[in-house]
Design a protein around this motif. Structure first.
Motif, mmCIF file in Angstrom:
data_model
loop_
_atom_site.group_PDB
_atom_site.id
_atom_site.type_symbol
_atom_site.label_atom_id
_atom_site.label_comp_id
_atom_site.label_asym_id
_atom_site.label_seq_id
_atom_site.Cartn_x
_atom_site.Cartn_y
_atom_site.Cartn_z
ATOM 1 N N UNK A 62 45.105 37.624 39.493
ATOM 2 C CA UNK A 62 44.028 36.681 39.798
ATOM 3 C C UNK A 62 43.442 36.083 38.523
ATOM 4 N N UNK A 63 43.264 36.915 37.495
ATOM 5 C CA UNK A 63 42.735 36.404 36.229
ATOM 6 C C UNK A 63 43.698 35.387 35.602
ATOM 7 N N UNK A 64 44.980 35.682 35.654
ATOM 8 C CA UNK A 64 45.947 34.749 35.084
ATOM 9 C C UNK A 64 45.943 33.421 35.844
ATOM 10 N N UNK A 65 45.815 33.496 37.173
ATOM 11 C CA UNK A 65 45.761 32.259 37.963
ATOM 12 C C UNK A 65 44.546 31.419 37.580
ATOM 13 N N UNK A 66 43.405 32.058 37.339
ATOM 14 C CA UNK A 66 42.203 31.298 36.972
ATOM 15 C C UNK A 66 42.361 30.655 35.597
ATOM 16 N N UNK A 67 42.980 31.394 34.680
ATOM 17 C CA UNK A 67 43.200 30.825 33.344
ATOM 18 C C UNK A 67 44.149 29.638 33.437
ATOM 19 N N UNK A 68 45.226 29.799 34.193
ATOM 20 C CA UNK A 68 46.199 28.713 34.350
ATOM 21 C C UNK A 68 45.575 27.487 35.007
ATOM 22 N N UNK A 69 44.582 27.738 35.881
ATOM 23 C CA UNK A 69 43.921 26.621 36.563
ATOM 24 C C UNK A 69 42.850 25.964 35.698
ATOM 25 N N UNK A 70 42.622 26.479 34.501
ATOM 26 C CA UNK A 70 41.640 25.890 33.603
ATOM 27 C C UNK A 70 40.237 26.431 33.757
ATOM 28 N N UNK A 71 40.052 27.451 34.620
ATOM 29 C CA UNK A 71 38.718 28.020 34.836
ATOM 30 C C UNK A 71 38.508 29.177 33.854
ATOM 31 N N UNK A 72 38.406 28.859 32.570
ATOM 32 C CA UNK A 72 38.302 29.900 31.556
ATOM 33 C C UNK A 72 36.983 30.656 31.662
ATOM 34 N N UNK A 73 35.882 29.936 31.912
ATOM 35 C CA UNK A 73 34.576 30.607 32.029
ATOM 36 C C UNK A 73 34.574 31.561 33.217
ATOM 37 N N UNK A 74 35.127 31.091 34.353
ATOM 38 C CA UNK A 74 35.181 31.967 35.523
ATOM 39 C C UNK A 74 36.059 33.182 35.283
ATOM 40 N N UNK A 75 37.176 32.979 34.571
ATOM 41 C CA UNK A 75 38.063 34.104 34.274
ATOM 42 C C UNK A 75 37.376 35.116 33.366
ATOM 43 N N UNK A 76 36.620 34.624 32.380
ATOM 44 C CA UNK A 76 35.915 35.547 31.481
ATOM 45 C C UNK A 76 34.866 36.352 32.230
ATOM 46 N N UNK A 77 34.081 35.681 33.076
ATOM 47 C CA UNK A 77 33.048 36.384 33.840
ATOM 48 C C UNK A 77 33.678 37.428 34.764
ATOM 49 N N UNK A 78 34.765 37.037 35.436
ATOM 50 C CA UNK A 78 35.431 37.970 36.347
ATOM 51 C C UNK A 78 35.993 39.155 35.582
ATOM 52 N N UNK A 79 36.630 38.896 34.450
ATOM 53 C CA UNK A 79 37.211 39.986 33.662
ATOM 54 C C UNK A 79 36.128 40.935 33.167
ATOM 55 N N UNK A 80 34.992 40.387 32.728
ATOM 56 C CA UNK A 80 33.924 41.244 32.222
ATOM 57 C C UNK A 80 33.336 42.124 33.324
ATOM 58 N N UNK A 81 33.410 41.667 34.570
ATOM 59 C CA UNK A 81 32.869 42.469 35.680
ATOM 60 C C UNK A 81 33.692 43.732 35.919
ATOM 61 N N UNK A 82 34.880 43.804 35.327
ATOM 62 C CA UNK A 82 35.738 44.977 35.505
ATOM 63 C C UNK A 82 35.351 46.131 34.581
ATOM 64 N N UNK A 83 34.543 45.858 33.573
ATOM 65 C CA UNK A 83 34.270 46.838 32.523
ATOM 66 C C UNK A 83 33.809 48.206 33.025
ATOM 67 N N UNK A 84 32.941 48.304 34.043
ATOM 68 C CA UNK A 84 32.454 49.632 34.432
ATOM 69 C C UNK A 84 33.538 50.599 34.904
ATOM 70 N N UNK A 85 34.656 50.083 35.411
ATOM 71 C CA UNK A 85 35.654 51.003 35.972
ATOM 72 C C UNK A 85 37.071 50.782 35.455
ATOM 73 N N UNK A 86 37.298 49.729 34.700
ATOM 74 C CA UNK A 86 38.669 49.342 34.351
ATOM 75 C C UNK A 86 39.396 50.433 33.562
ATOM 76 N N UNK A 87 38.721 51.101 32.668
ATOM 77 C CA UNK A 87 39.374 52.096 31.813
ATOM 78 C C UNK A 87 39.927 53.267 32.610
ATOM 79 N N UNK A 88 39.457 53.451 33.844
ATOM 80 C CA UNK A 88 39.876 54.614 34.631
ATOM 81 C C UNK A 88 40.981 54.279 35.624
ATOM 82 N N UNK A 89 41.430 53.032 35.666
ATOM 83 C CA UNK A 89 42.462 52.657 36.624
ATOM 84 C C UNK A 89 43.833 53.117 36.149
ATOM 85 N N UNK A 90 44.715 53.383 37.118
ATOM 86 C CA UNK A 90 46.100 53.701 36.792
ATOM 87 C C UNK A 90 46.824 52.418 36.388
ATOM 88 N N UNK A 91 47.649 52.509 35.336
ATOM 89 C CA UNK A 91 48.392 51.349 34.876
ATOM 90 C C UNK A 91 49.886 51.645 34.931
#
Length: 752
Positions: free
Chosen positions: A430-459
């Protein structure tokens, strides 16, 4: 105490409209149906014994499903089965009768008025005397399957009752001697057929399939009050279950439905019974409150304080019963009396898209402040349970597992965060789609909202390329570093070189990848350094990122240095194989490193004790002598060490002294005196238990050539210490091996 918004919502949904039943019965005249069976001919109703025996002659023993298996076990299911291709149904009134019956069952079961039921033939079953089918649950054999239909043909028999259970309730159905008896029930209902006592029980079984109507479903009841509850739920800070500071408002609400569904069969237009109206009302409330709703499947586990039914927990003999200590299992909740709920866990394992189509597997733990239900788990039938008897440090417990569907609701402005918490693949896409669509500000805000839990996700390895693309595309160093933090350096491959740049966040990420989350004893980093590091560093230099190659090589050396520090000071039986496994990564690291790091590596290796030879000599044997100059430096250092060992003079034949330094305690001082003696080989030492244990551990840790055992006579017992011939053979073996390794090294590297 005032009720929370989710508690009020559960009460509102619990009283939602006519819910329908989990099963229903209908009796109709038998002359409306004509049955013909291949090899038998027309089947006259009511059935008589001679004709029923002919049916058995062309039947086969019935099987049943257990997980992915199809089994035949007469102790579980004992009946005869005829397949649909053997049976022909007809009669002037049968089709119209079945259509009317299906409309009746749709309404009785509480399915949406706009849906249409179809009956798909499944089998004809014949139960003779003593035959039965133990409690079980039908599998949903089609995406549209919602239940089962049993048509009992009229016959004179006793026993053979059909018992259907759901949500702690059960209904018993008996067949008629003169009429057709139709029983419909949801597929997630447990049911059984009791043993036939006399005569024969013969039934036709059908899969009930629900088709959505092309016309709009009935409008849900007014959703204003449930919508208010949702708004309050998503705007009220959460009070911690165990006190302390309040937490932020929740991102989601999970409303547990009453019935079970499969991934294929879960959709808004195929919900069952009370779930239909409750889900429709909640969906309407979500729309009114500015939220999205999806359907999900949940795995629920509850742990109860419990004891077997009929037991007296205050009886002194209760906790001595052998049956209560063997961890026995059971599936009938009526076998136990529940006392208090000790713990519960809810995990969402799959969910659909917002429109109810598609779907993806997930693994998302649900917190207690996020969940509500109109029907508690204890009122439902668990799909399995396990009883643990009294263990001495806690009481008797009963674990119960349930499979429940759920409606998951989140505010639209939190939709990205709420959905991303269940899986990194969707979020990165989803983040890549927003960047490709030119919505850089929206992608940054969305990505930053992941901070509270992102480090604990399985990769996983397949996501790193996307994560690197997104990290670069965001053009925000801190956010980029946060997105890449959960990944491990072992996932890096040569194809990732183009995505690694010399940005500030690259340094912090690479250093974090070599941090404390790596298992010192694991093999992942060792294999990565061996297989991937040189090629990756070469690709990075070619791509114009030599500084990133330096970071990766330096991080690998920090890891390898820590491994050498650990294993060179360990017992020989553990040390040798561990050090040998590090030899190949060391060679590959020297190939990947630049001249500055190679000098650092060779300088550090010279400072290690001679045990490091168990890594360095195998490394030199693996390496190409035309490799980096650092190898030659290591070879000369090894030659010097090996020459010193090989030149060590043999021990005098009568010299039994052993050089050793203890911890400084009086016991170690006394042990050191014995070890240092050139003539004393045996020492008998009366010593209390703690002292013997200390001496045992010191001898074993230092791998001293001393046999030690306890003679259990007198008080205190006597510790008998005996120096062994290994004192001589160990040194001789070390000299011989050093001489052989030195000869090879001289021939291979010219170190003479």
């Amino acid at each position: 105490m005032a009720k929370t918004a989710r508690e009020r919502l559960a009460k509102l949904l619990g009283g939602s409209g006519p819910a329908g039943s989990f099963s229903a019965q209908l009796s109709v005249p038998a002359d409306l149906l004509r049955v013909e069976v291949s090899g038998v001919g027309p089947v006259r109703l009511p059935l008589r014994a001679p004709l029923t025996k002919k049916l058995i002659a062309v039947a086969r023993p019935a099987k049943f499903g257990r997980g992915e298996e199809t089994l035949a076990d007469a102790s579980v299911r004992d009946t005869w089965e005829l397949t649909p291709d053997q049976v022909t149904l007809g009669g002037t009134g049968w089709t119209a009768l079945l259509d009317r019956a299906l409309e009746h069952f749709r309404d009785e079961l509480g399915l949406p008025r706009g849906s249409r039921l179809r009956a798909e033939p499944h089998s004809m079953l014949v139960y003779g005397k003593g035959q039965f089918f133990l409690p079980h649950q039908d599998s949903e054999k089609d995406d549209a399957m919602v239940g089962s239909l049993v048509v009992s043909l009229p016959s004179a028999h006793t026993g053979g009752e059909l018992i259907v259970e759901h949500a702690g309730k059960s209904v018993t159905y008996r067949a008629s001697k003169e009429e057709l008896t139709l029983v419909a029930f949801y597929a997630d209902c447990r049911h059984q057929v009791t043993a036939v006592r006399t005569g024969y029980r013969v039934t036709l079984t059908f899969n009930l399939l629900a088709d959505a109507s092309p016309t709009p479903a009935e409008e849900a009841r007014p959703a204003t009050e449930p919508a208010r509850c949702l708004t309050e739920h998503f705007s009220t800070p959460v009070t911690s279950r165990y006190g302390g500071r309040d937490l932020p408002p929740p991102n989601r609400l999970v409303f547990l439905l009453d019935h079970e569904y499969t991934q294929r069969g879960l959709s808004w237009d195929r919900l069952k019974g009370a779930d239909t109206d409750r889900a429709a009302l909640l969906r309407a409330a979500a729309e009114q409150a500015g939220c999205e709703a999806v359907l999900a499947l949940a795995e629920v586990k509850e742990t109860w304080d419990a004891w077997p039914s009929g037991s007296d927990p205050w009886d002194d003999d209760y906790y001595d019963e052998e049956d209560d200590t063997d961890g026995g299992t059971g599936t009938d909740p009526d076998d136990y009396e529940l006392n208090e709920l000790i713990d519960d866990e809810i995990t969402l394992v799959w969910w659909s898209g917002p429109d109810g189509t598609g779907g993806e597997p997930i693994s998302l733990d649900v917190q207690d402040h996020e969940v509500c239900a109109a029907t508690p788990n204890a009122a439902l039938t668990p799909h399995s349970s396990e009883y643990e008897g009294y263990m001495g440090n806690y009481g008797n417990t009963l674990d119960r597992w349930y499979r429940r569907a759920a409606v998951v609701v989140w505010p639209r402005d939190l939709a990205f965060t709420a959905r991303a918490e269940a899986g990194s693949r969707w979020a990165l896409g989803e983040l890549r789609d927003r960047i490709d669509a030119g919505d850089l500000a929206g992608a940054r805000d969305a990505a930053q909202s992941l901070a509270p839990f992102w480090a604990h996700l399985e990769t996983e390895a397949g996501l790193l390329t996307t994560a690197l693309d997104v990290a670069v595309g965001l053009e925000a160093a801190g956010t980029a570093a946060m997105l890449l933090e959960p990944f491990r350096v072992e996932l890096l491959a040569r194809e990732h070189a183009a995505g690694l740049y010399g940005e500030d966040w690259t340094r912090s990420i690479v250093e974090g990848w070599f941090g404390s989350k790596h298992d010192l004893y694991g093999t992942g980093l060792s294999e990565w350094a061996d297989d991937t590091l040189p090629g990756l560093c070469g690709a990075l230099r070619t791509a114009g990122s030599p500084q990133v190659a330096q970071l990766l090589a330096a991080g690998t050396w920090r890891w390898l240095d820590s491994q050498l520090q650990l294993w060179t000071t360990t017992r020989s039986d553990v040390r040798r194989p561990r050090l040998e496994t590090l030899s190949s990564p060391l060679v590959r690291l020297l190939k990947a490193a630049d001249d500055t790091l190679r000098d650092e590596i060779t300088g550090t290796l010279r400072g290690y004790d001679d045990t490091v030879l168990e890594c360095l000599v195998p490394a030199l044997r693996l390496a190409d002598t035309r490799g980096p100059a650092a190898l030659e430096k290591i070879a000369w250092d090894c030659a010097e060490r090996l020459g010193t060992i090989a030149a060590t003079p043999p021990r005098d034949e009568g010299d039994w002294s052993i050089e050793w330094t203890g911890c400084g305690c009086s016991l170690c001082d006394r042990l050191g005196t014995f070890l240092g003696s050139r003539t004393q080989r045996t020492f008998e030492w009366p010593l209390a238990k703690d002292g013997r244990r200390h001496v045992h551990s010191r001898i074993d840790t230092a791998e001293l050539p001393v046999r030690h055992h306890t003679r259990r006579q007198g008080r205190p017992y006597t510790l008998v210490l005996t120096k062994t011939d290994e004192l001589f053979t160990r040194a001789a073996n070390a000299r011989n091996k050093a001489a052989a390794d030195l000869a090879w090294l001289t021939a291979a590297y010219g170190t003479a």
